[in-house]
Design a protein around this motif. Structure first.
Motif, mmCIF file in Angstrom:
data_model
loop_
_atom_site.group_PDB
_atom_site.id
_atom_site.type_symbol
_atom_site.label_atom_id
_atom_site.label_comp_id
_atom_site.label_asym_id
_atom_site.label_seq_id
_atom_site.Cartn_x
_atom_site.Cartn_y
_atom_site.Cartn_z
ATOM 1 N N VAL A 185 16.483 5.361 -6.322
ATOM 2 C CA VAL A 185 16.214 5.014 -4.926
ATOM 3 C C VAL A 185 16.815 3.633 -4.678
ATOM 4 C CG1 VAL A 185 14.499 4.732 -3.117
ATOM 5 C CG2 VAL A 185 14.085 6.353 -4.981
ATOM 6 N N ALA A 186 17.841 3.597 -3.824
ATOM 7 C CA ALA A 186 18.585 2.356 -3.567
ATOM 8 C C ALA A 186 18.009 1.637 -2.352
ATOM 9 C CB ALA A 186 20.060 2.673 -3.336
ATOM 10 N N ARG A 230 12.154 -0.705 0.988
ATOM 11 C CA ARG A 230 11.247 -1.286 0.000
ATOM 12 C C ARG A 230 11.782 -2.583 -0.611
ATOM 13 N NH1 ARG A 230 6.305 0.184 0.295
ATOM 14 N NH2 ARG A 230 5.960 -0.214 -1.906
ATOM 15 N N ASN A 231 13.093 -2.818 -0.526
ATOM 16 C CA ASN A 231 13.730 -4.042 -1.029
ATOM 17 C C ASN A 231 13.738 -4.125 -2.551
ATOM 18 O OD1 ASN A 231 15.151 -6.448 -0.276
ATOM 19 N ND2 ASN A 231 13.378 -7.649 -0.914
ATOM 20 N N TYR A 232 13.691 -2.963 -3.221
ATOM 21 C CA TYR A 232 13.868 -2.942 -4.670
ATOM 22 C C TYR A 232 14.293 -1.533 -5.087
ATOM 23 C CZ TYR A 232 9.059 -1.111 -4.385
ATOM 24 O OH TYR A 232 7.938 -0.398 -4.058
ATOM 25 N N TRP A 233 14.929 -1.455 -6.249
ATOM 26 C CA TRP A 233 15.340 -0.179 -6.799
ATOM 27 C C TRP A 233 14.130 0.527 -7.423
ATOM 28 C CZ3 TRP A 233 20.201 2.215 -7.075
ATOM 29 C CH2 TRP A 233 21.271 1.464 -6.566
ATOM 30 N N SER A 234 14.165 1.856 -7.425
ATOM 31 C CA SER A 234 13.181 2.654 -8.140
ATOM 32 C C SER A 234 13.901 3.712 -8.971
ATOM 33 C CB SER A 234 12.210 3.341 -7.175
ATOM 34 O OG SER A 234 11.390 2.401 -6.527
ATOM 35 N N ALA A 292 16.710 4.301 6.247
ATOM 36 C CA ALA A 292 15.778 3.909 5.187
ATOM 37 C C ALA A 292 16.485 3.961 3.838
ATOM 38 C CB ALA A 292 14.556 4.814 5.207
ATOM 39 N N ASP A 293 15.733 3.727 2.777
ATOM 40 C CA ASP A 293 16.309 3.726 1.432
ATOM 41 C C ASP A 293 16.893 5.093 1.086
ATOM 42 O OD1 ASP A 293 15.462 1.127 1.280
ATOM 43 O OD2 ASP A 293 13.755 1.552 -0.029
ATOM 44 N N ILE A 294 18.020 5.079 0.378
ATOM 45 C CA ILE A 294 18.745 6.311 0.034
ATOM 46 C C ILE A 294 18.424 6.713 -1.398
ATOM 47 C CG2 ILE A 294 21.044 7.265 -0.378
ATOM 48 C CD1 ILE A 294 22.046 5.652 1.985
ATOM 49 N N THR A 295 18.194 8.008 -1.587
ATOM 50 C CA THR A 295 17.937 8.566 -2.914
ATOM 51 C C THR A 295 19.142 9.376 -3.378
ATOM 52 O OG1 THR A 295 15.558 8.702 -2.491
ATOM 53 C CG2 THR A 295 16.437 10.111 -4.241
ATOM 54 N N PHE A 296 19.497 9.220 -4.658
ATOM 55 C CA PHE A 296 20.602 9.995 -5.203
ATOM 56 C C PHE A 296 20.397 10.175 -6.701
ATOM 57 C CE2 PHE A 296 21.777 5.587 -5.607
ATOM 58 C CZ PHE A 296 22.389 5.495 -6.849
ATOM 59 N N GLY A 297 21.074 11.178 -7.263
ATOM 60 C CA GLY A 297 20.953 11.354 -8.694
ATOM 61 C C GLY A 297 21.476 12.690 -9.176
ATOM 62 N N PRO A 298 21.553 12.852 -10.508
ATOM 63 C CA PRO A 298 21.999 14.103 -11.130
ATOM 64 C C PRO A 298 20.829 14.950 -11.581
ATOM 65 C CG PRO A 298 22.009 12.379 -12.765
ATOM 66 C CD PRO A 298 21.457 11.754 -11.498
ATOM 67 N N GLY A 299 21.111 16.212 -11.866
ATOM 68 C CA GLY A 299 20.105 17.104 -12.409
ATOM 69 C C GLY A 299 20.749 18.268 -13.127
ATOM 70 N N GLY A 338 0.796 -1.214 0.000
ATOM 71 C CA GLY A 338 0.000 0.000 0.000
ATOM 72 C C GLY A 338 0.828 1.263 0.000
ATOM 73 N N GLY A 339 2.048 1.214 -0.547
ATOM 74 C CA GLY A 339 2.902 2.393 -0.510
ATOM 75 C C GLY A 339 3.744 2.545 -1.753
ATOM 76 N N SER A 340 4.722 3.463 -1.660
ATOM 77 C CA SER A 340 5.520 3.838 -2.816
ATOM 78 C C SER A 340 6.906 4.261 -2.381
ATOM 79 C CB SER A 340 4.837 4.983 -3.564
ATOM 80 O OG SER A 340 5.667 5.531 -4.559
ATOM 81 N N SER A 341 7.851 4.239 -3.329
ATOM 82 C CA SER A 341 9.189 4.755 -3.065
ATOM 83 C C SER A 341 9.226 6.276 -3.059
ATOM 84 C CB SER A 341 10.185 4.243 -4.116
ATOM 85 O OG SER A 341 10.285 2.844 -4.072
ATOM 86 N N TYR A 342 8.189 6.904 -3.622
ATOM 87 C CA TYR A 342 8.145 8.365 -3.670
ATOM 88 C C TYR A 342 7.089 8.876 -2.698
ATOM 89 C CZ TYR A 342 7.991 13.145 -5.268
ATOM 90 O OH TYR A 342 8.046 14.509 -5.309
ATOM 91 N N PRO A 343 7.462 9.762 -1.776
ATOM 92 C CA PRO A 343 6.510 10.290 -0.800
ATOM 93 C C PRO A 343 5.806 11.539 -1.335
ATOM 94 C CG PRO A 343 8.711 10.968 -0.198
ATOM 95 C CD PRO A 343 8.849 10.136 -1.451
#
Length: 298
Positions: free
Chosen positions: A151-152, A167-171, A126-133, A28-33
């Motif tokens: 999302v790692a 979440r136990n999976y990449w997003s 919790a899961d870590i988010t990273f990336g370029p922009g 019932g959830g998501s990697s993105y809040p």
């Protein structure tokens, strides 16, 4: 990808393993809040290194089914407190007219879930988010960012547990943000994010693809304050799948709105705060959230 971006792992409602009556993303959830963004989401900082702190308090006592009705549970409570640190490096490098940026968000979560006959609490990373922009400054008032977040699956996860902080999976999350700023006038912000989830190898479950629109609008008072409202809208575009089989009536939806404010002292320090109430929810927990963010001087 702006310096004001909220942590993508902050929403506790995305971290719950509940009952089959409400799916819309595994548990019932998501990697993105949804709703993490606020004023200035598309206004990136000048070249340099920045550290920001974020806080989130989320409470829910309702679980909605595919029709938006309450799932009849005598007990259902989610309580989450999150503190996150975001590291941003705005480089002097330009590509296609935009300023290259890199960031990482490291969240610490305290999550407790109660359902009939069961209760569980987990605390930790919790899961870590990273990336370029790429950040663009179209005028003194208009700014935008194009980015791609990953999302790692770093957070603790155990198959069969009532609650998990990972979440136990990449997003994968391509995104676009835009902001219009006026210290003594109208302010508006929007961020469009697509969330593509990979398969959870422990459960052979894959959450459906989603789209989120975070928004805010307000009025600058000319003294550093901006007052207004903000929230988010989300829709799940594809159904969840289990062992490669599409699950009927598994798409989620939600809308949220609430008061929002920002204060900027004009010397490099700011704080934003927002309270939002969720409504029109399908296949997800429904609750309220308080979001706070600020920059850490060093």
């Amino acid at each position: 990808m702006s310096k004001l971006r909220m942590p993508a792992a902050a929403a506790a409602m995305a971290l719950v393993s509940l009952v089959p009556a409400a799916q819309a993303g595994e548990g019932g959830g998501s990697s993105y809040p949804g709703g993490v963004e606020n004023f200035l989401t598309g206004a990136a900082p000048p070249p340099g290194f920045y550290v920001l702190a974020y806080g989130n308090v989320f409470r829910a006592d309702k679980l909605k089914d595919d029709s938006g009705h309450d799932v009849p549970l005598p007990v259902f409570k989610i309580a989450a407190n999150v503190v996150s640190t975001r590291f941003v490096y705005s480089t002097p490098t330009t590509l296609a007219g935009g300023n290259l940026m890199l960031h990482a968000i490291v969240p610490l979560v305290d999550l407790k879930v109660d359902v009939p006959g069961l209760s569980q609490r987990k605390t930790g990373l919790a899961d870590i988010t990273f990336g370029p922009g790429l950040a663009f400054h179209h005028s003194p008032n208009l700014h935008s960012v194009v980015g791609f977040d990953f999302v790692a699956p770093i957070g603790r996860y155990a198959k069969g547990d009532l609650t998990n902080i990972g979440r136990n999976y990449w997003s994968l999350q391509p995104l676009y943000t835009v902001s219009y700023l006026d210290a003594a006038g109208f302010n508006a912000d929007a961020k469009l994010t697509f969330n593509f989830s990979r398969r959870n190898k422990d459960t052979d479950y894959r959450s459906g693809n989603e789209v989120y629109l975070d928004y805010s609008a307000g009025w600058g008072l000319g003294n550093g304050w901006v007052l207004g409202a903000g929230g988010y809208a989300m829709r799940q575009l594809t159904s969840d799948t289990q062992a490669g089989v599409s699950l009927a009536n598994s798409k989620g939806a939600a809308f949220a709105i609430g008061p929002s404010l920002k204060y900027d002292n004009g010397k490099g320090w700011f704080i934003t705060a927002k309270w939002q109430r969720e409504m029109s929810v399908r296949n997800r927990p429904e609750g309220n959230a308080l979001w706070i963010k600020t920059i850490l001087p060093f």
